[in-house]
Write an enzyme that holds these catalytic residues in place. Structure first.
Site, PDB file in Angstrom:
ATOM      1  CE  LYS A 192     129.366  60.845 105.369  1.00  0.00           C
ATOM      2  NZ  LYS A 192     128.416  59.733 105.187  1.00  0.00           N
ATOM      3  CG  HIS A 255     124.403  55.852 102.264  1.00  0.00           C
ATOM      4  ND1 HIS A 255     125.485  56.489 102.818  1.00  0.00           N
ATOM      5  CD2 HIS A 255     123.374  56.728 102.308  1.00  0.00           C
ATOM      6  CE1 HIS A 255     125.125  57.708 103.188  1.00  0.00           C
ATOM      7  NE2 HIS A 255     123.851  57.878 102.896  1.00  0.00           N
ATOM      8  CE1 TYR A 256     123.184  47.924  96.721  1.00  0.00           C
ATOM      9  CE2 TYR A 256     122.174  49.152  94.950  1.00  0.00           C
ATOM     10  CZ  TYR A 256     122.853  48.054  95.393  1.00  0.00           C
ATOM     11  OH  TYR A 256     123.233  47.079  94.507  1.00  0.00           O
ATOM     12  N   PRO A 258     126.700  51.813  98.899  1.00  0.00           N
ATOM     13  CG  PRO A 258     127.372  49.978 100.191  1.00  0.00           C
ATOM     14  CD  PRO A 258     126.550  50.350  98.980  1.00  0.00           C
ATOM     15  CB  SER A 259     131.802  54.617 100.542  1.00  0.00           C
ATOM     16  OG  SER A 259     131.109  55.773 100.160  1.00  0.00           O
ATOM     17  CG  HIS A 262     131.613  45.092 107.170  1.00  0.00           C
ATOM     18  ND1 HIS A 262     132.385  43.991 107.446  1.00  0.00           N
ATOM     19  CD2 HIS A 262     130.845  45.298 108.270  1.00  0.00           C
ATOM     20  CE1 HIS A 262     132.098  43.550 108.667  1.00  0.00           C
ATOM     21  NE2 HIS A 262     131.165  44.336 109.179  1.00  0.00           N
ATOM     22  CG  HIS A 264     128.092  50.780 107.182  1.00  0.00           C
ATOM     23  ND1 HIS A 264     128.705  50.152 106.118  1.00  0.00           N
ATOM     24  CD2 HIS A 264     127.725  51.997 106.728  1.00  0.00           C
ATOM     25  CE1 HIS A 264     128.715  50.972 105.086  1.00  0.00           C
ATOM     26  NE2 HIS A 264     128.123  52.107 105.423  1.00  0.00           N
TER      27      HIS A 264
HETATM   28  P1  M7G Z   1     128.746  54.442 103.396  1.00  0.00           P
HETATM   29  O1  M7G Z   1     127.266  54.450 103.298  1.00  0.00           O
HETATM   30  O2  M7G Z   1     129.466  53.198 103.003  1.00  0.00           O
HETATM   31  O3  M7G Z   1     129.401  55.595 102.568  1.00  0.00           O
HETATM   32  O4  M7G Z   1     129.072  54.796 104.908  1.00  0.00           O
HETATM   33  P2  M7G Z   1     129.111  57.139 102.449  1.00  0.00           P
HETATM   34  O5  M7G Z   1     128.237  57.556 103.573  1.00  0.00           O
HETATM   35  O6  M7G Z   1     130.496  57.718 102.518  1.00  0.00           O
HETATM   36  O7  M7G Z   1     128.493  57.311 101.120  1.00  0.00           O
HETATM   37  C1  M7G Z   1     130.323  54.698 105.479  1.00  0.00           C
HETATM   38  C2  M7G Z   1     130.335  55.605 106.686  1.00  0.00           C
HETATM   39  O8  M7G Z   1     131.493  55.382 107.454  1.00  0.00           O
HETATM   40  C3  M7G Z   1     130.372  57.074 106.275  1.00  0.00           C
HETATM   41  O9  M7G Z   1     129.351  57.779 106.944  1.00  0.00           O
HETATM   42  C4  M7G Z   1     131.766  57.527 106.671  1.00  0.00           C
HETATM   43  O10 M7G Z   1     131.810  58.879 107.073  1.00  0.00           O
HETATM   44  C5  M7G Z   1     132.102  56.600 107.802  1.00  0.00           C
HETATM   45  N1  M7G Z   1     133.534  56.368 107.958  1.00  0.00           N
HETATM   46  C6  M7G Z   1     134.420  56.147 106.970  1.00  0.00           C
HETATM   47  N2  M7G Z   1     135.656  55.924 107.508  1.00  0.00           N
HETATM   48  C7  M7G Z   1     136.839  55.665 106.728  1.00  0.00           C
HETATM   49  C8  M7G Z   1     135.541  56.004 108.862  1.00  0.00           C
HETATM   50  C9  M7G Z   1     136.468  55.845 109.934  1.00  0.00           C
HETATM   51  O11 M7G Z   1     137.654  55.560 109.763  1.00  0.00           O
HETATM   52  N3  M7G Z   1     135.950  55.997 111.188  1.00  0.00           N
HETATM   53  C10 M7G Z   1     134.632  56.303 111.418  1.00  0.00           C
HETATM   54  N4  M7G Z   1     134.239  56.465 112.667  1.00  0.00           N
HETATM   55  N5  M7G Z   1     133.742  56.441 110.416  1.00  0.00           N
HETATM   56  C11 M7G Z   1     134.190  56.296 109.143  1.00  0.00           C
END
Ligand code: M7G
Length: 346
Positions: A192, A255-256, A258-259, A262, A264
Site C-alpha cells: 500500500k 486487522h480482523y 484480515p485478508s 498468517h 502480521h
Molecule cells: P490484511 O490485514 O490481511 O489485509 O493485511 P488488508 O489490509 O488488505 O485488509 C495484509 C497486508 O499485506 C495488506 O496491508 C496488504 O497491502 C499487504 N500485502 C498484500 N500482498 C499481496 C502483499 C505483497 O505481495 N507484498 C507486500 N509487501 N505487501 C502485501
C-alpha cells in the site's frame, strides 16, 4: 512481462470503486483473457525541507523525507496556477505540479493478475453491516472459512517473502534463525505504500511462526512475545528512517478479519488518515490494546471474546451465515430493522 506491459494490455470492464476521499480508483478488466484488478492512488504531496511541524516536546519532526528534492515540493513545484474565483479573503484555483517518476510520481499503481473472485469482490463497492462475531460464530463459520482461505496458492506471496527472497531488496529488518523460528519476523514496505513519502509510511511485519491465523488465536501465552515484538518495531523503524518518524507516531495494529490468515502487523504513520479502513470492512486493533487485553481476557484469550466489526456483503462470511446472524442479533436485542416493525420506541 512487467507492470507497464501488463497495464498496456489491460482491457477495461468496469469501475469497481472510486473514492474521492482516499483518491483511489479501482478498475476491473482483463489481461490475456484473465481477470485483473488495477488500482491507482494519487500520491501525497512532498513538502519543502523547511516545512517542519512544531512539536510540544520541543522535538521538531520534519514532515519531509528526501531532502534533495525541493524542486518537486508543493510550492516550488508549481508549474501552472489558475485562479477560479475569489470572494473577500478567500481565493481558489487549480494548479499543476512538477512530476517525476522517481521523485514525485503522480500515482501509485497496483495490479492483481490473475485476480480471483475474492480479490474482485474485495475491491468492489458493497453495502456494509456491523456484526457481533461471537465465539460460536467463530467456531462454526469462521474456522471453516479460514481453512478454505489458507491454500498455498493464496499464501504464496507470504511464503515468497519469508522463504524465497521475494522483495528482498526492500526488507527493512529481518530476524530469523532455524533454532528460534517462533521469534522470527520480517518487516518490509507494504504493497500500500508508495515508498517515497514518509507521511504515508506503511510497513508490514510478518512473523515466521505459522500457528497464529488471526487475532482469535492470541492468548495470554503470547503476551510477552507481543510486547517484545512491539518494542522492536518501535525501536527499529524510527531508527531505520532516521527519526523522520518517531516511535509515538507509529500506529501498530492488526486487522480482523484480515485478508490473509498468517499473523502480521501493520505499521503506519499516524498522519496517514483512515488507514486500513479504505475498503470499509473490518476492524483495526492496536497492538498495545491487544497486549493489554491479553492480560485479563483469561486463559483462552481472544477465543472467548465477542468481536464487533464491520463486514461487507461481498465477504464470504456474509453469505456463509453472518447475514442471518445479524438479523437474529437485532431481533434478540429488540431492535427494529424497518419502520413497520417498530418496537414502540418513540
Ligand atoms: P490484511 O490485514 O490481511 O489485509 O493485511 P488488508 O489490509 O488488505 O485488509 C495484509 C497486508 O499485506 C495488506 O496491508 C496488504 O497491502 C499487504 N500485502 C498484500 N500482498 C499481496 C502483499 C505483497 O505481495 N507484498 C507486500 N509487501 N505487501 C502485501
Amino acid at each position: 512481462q512487467d507492470l507497464a506491459s501488463f497495464v498496456g494490455r489491460f482491457k477495461y470492464v468496469r469501475v469497481l470503486d472510486s473514492n474521492p476521499h482516499t483518491k483511489i480508483i479501482s478498475l476491473l478488466g482483463s489481461i490475456d483473457g484473465k481477470d485483473a484488478v488495477l488500482t491507482a492512488e494519487k500520491t501525497h504531496f512532498i513538502f519543502d525541507e523547511t516545512v517542519r511541524r512544531p512539536s510540544q516536546s520541543g522535538r521538531s519532526t520534519p514532515v519531509f523525507f528526501h531532502r534533495e528534492i525541493d524542486e518537486y515540493s508543493f510550492l516550488d513545484g508549481i508549474t501552472d496556477l489558475k485562479e477560479l474565483t475569489s470572494n473577500d479573503i478567500y481565493y481558489w484555483g487549480l494548479s499543476v505540479l512538477k512530476q517525476d517518476i522517481l521523485h514525485n510520481p503522480t500515482a501509485k499503481v497496483n495490479l492483481i493478475w490473475p485476480a480471483s473472485q475474492f480479490h474482485i469482490k474485495g475491491y468492489d463497492q458493497q453495502d456494509l453491516h456491523v456484526v457481533r462475531e461471537t465465539p460460536e460464530m467463530y467456531a462454526n463459520m469462521v474456522v471453516p472459512f479460514i481453512q478454505e482461505m489458507c491454500t498455498s496458492e493464496r499464501m504464496k506471496w507470504v511464503n515468497n517473502i519469508l522463504y524465497e527472497g521475494a522483495e528482498d531488496d526492500r526488507v527493512v529488518y529481518k530476524e530469523y534463525s532455524e533454532r528460534n523460528k517462533d521469534d522470527g519476523f520480517v518487516i518490509l514496505p507494504d504493497m500500500k505504500w508508495d515508498g517515497i513519502n514518509i507521511d504515508s509510511l506503511y510497513l508490514v511485519a510478518i512473523v515466521y511462526r505459522d500457528d497464529i491465523k488471526s487475532l482469535r488465536d492470541l492468548g495470554p501465552k503470547h503476551r510477552d512475545w507481543l510486547i517484545k515484538l512491539n518494542k522492536k518495531i518501535k525501536t527499529i523503524i524510527p531508527q531505520h528512517y532516521d527519526y523522520n518518524v518517531n516511535p509515538d507516531e507509529l500506529r501498530v495494529f492488526v486487522h480482523y478479519q484480515p485478508s490473509y490468515y498468517h499473523f502480521h502487523v501493520h505499521i503506519v504513520n499516524i498522519r496517514h488518515p483512515g488507514v486500513g479502513e479504505e475498503r470499509g470492512a473490518g476492524k483495526t486493533m492496536l497492538l498495545e490494546d491487544i497486549i493489554e487485553a491479553l492480560g485479563f481476557l483469561g486463559p483462552d484469550g481472544y477465543m472467548k471474546k465477542t468481536l464487533t466489526y464491520v463486514i461487507g456483503e461481498n465477504h464470504e462470511l456474509w453469505k456463509k451465515g453472518f447475514k442471518e446472524e445479524v438479523q437474529k442479533q437485532l431481533e434478540h436485542d429488540g431492535i427494529a430493522t424497518s419502520p413497520e416493525k417498530g418496537s414502540g420506541f418513540h
